[in-house]
Scaffold this active site. Structure first.
Site, PDB file in Angstrom:
ATOM      1  N   ASP A   1      45.922  39.523  42.131  1.00  0.00           N
ATOM      2  CA  ASP A   1      46.181  39.458  40.665  1.00  0.00           C
ATOM      3  C   ASP A   1      45.983  38.037  40.114  1.00  0.00           C
ATOM      4  O   ASP A   1      46.272  37.047  41.114  1.00  0.00           O
ATOM      5  CB  ASP A   1      47.537  39.827  40.422  1.00  0.00           C
TER       6      ASP A   1
ATOM      7  N   ASP B   1      43.476  46.756  37.141  1.00  0.00           N
ATOM      8  CA  ASP B   1      44.620  47.280  36.611  1.00  0.00           C
ATOM      9  C   ASP B   1      44.418  47.359  35.223  1.00  0.00           C
ATOM     10  O   ASP B   1      44.362  48.339  34.596  1.00  0.00           O
ATOM     11  CB  ASP B   1      45.614  46.108  36.718  1.00  0.00           C
TER      12      ASP B   1
END
EC number: 3.4.23.36
Length: 172
Positions: free
Chosen positions: A132, A150
């Site tokens: 991330d 995401d």
């Protein structure tokens, strides 16, 4: 005889669009996701953060869980559980895409969800965690870091809701 052939033609299976554009969109989401992750891993050290604006930074963090680090400390089984879930979802989405290939908004949504799911599955298989790097924040509040996969899943989910609301409104 002419009447019969016209009847037979109309009684045949409904012609559906091709699944290939939708698989191509999913592949594009996977490629963008993976390329951005490779770039961030090469340019950042783990935990390093660089501000882009007052409310947005790039940061390299790892997520061993699901969304918002759900089950991140579950002992390791979640890597394989979420990998299996992502793969099962991708197979189911492929089936849905084949059945509904002519429905543009629905298939766009499914393609983005599938591309995002596979992007994160690749991370779990290759690294054992999801990479991330997008960090949205305001003053002392931080949204959990996320990635392009995401984002694709989120946009796909919103499109599914919009498509369903449109479908319900048309049915009235």
């Amino acid at each position: 005889m002419a009447t019969r052939s016209m009847t037979m033609k109309s009684a045949g299976p409904v012609r559906r669009g091709s699944v290939w554009p939708w698989l191509g969109l999913a592949l594009l989401a996977i490629l963008i996701d993976q390329l951005t992750k490779v770039m961030i891993v090469r340019l950042f050290q783990y935990g390093e953060s660089r501000p882009v604006t007052d409310f947005f930074s790039l940061v390299l963090v790892y997520n061993r869980g699901a969304a918002f680090s759900f089950l991140a400390n579950a002992g390791g089984w979640q890597r394989w559980g979420f990998t299996a879930l992502g793969l099962v979802a991708a197979v189911f989405i492929c089936w849905l895409l084949r059945r509904h290939a002519s429905q543009k908004v629905f298939c766009t949504a499914l393609s983005l969800i599938m591309g995002g799911a596979i992007g994160n599955v690749i991370d779990r298989l290759v690294y054992g965690h999801v990479i991330d790097f997008l960090d949205v924040h305001w003053q002392h509040w931080h949204w959990p870091a996320f990635n392009v996969a995401d984002s694709a899943i989120t946009v796909g989910a919103v499109l599914l809701l919009v498509d369903e609301m449109r479908r319900v409104r048309r049915a009235r």
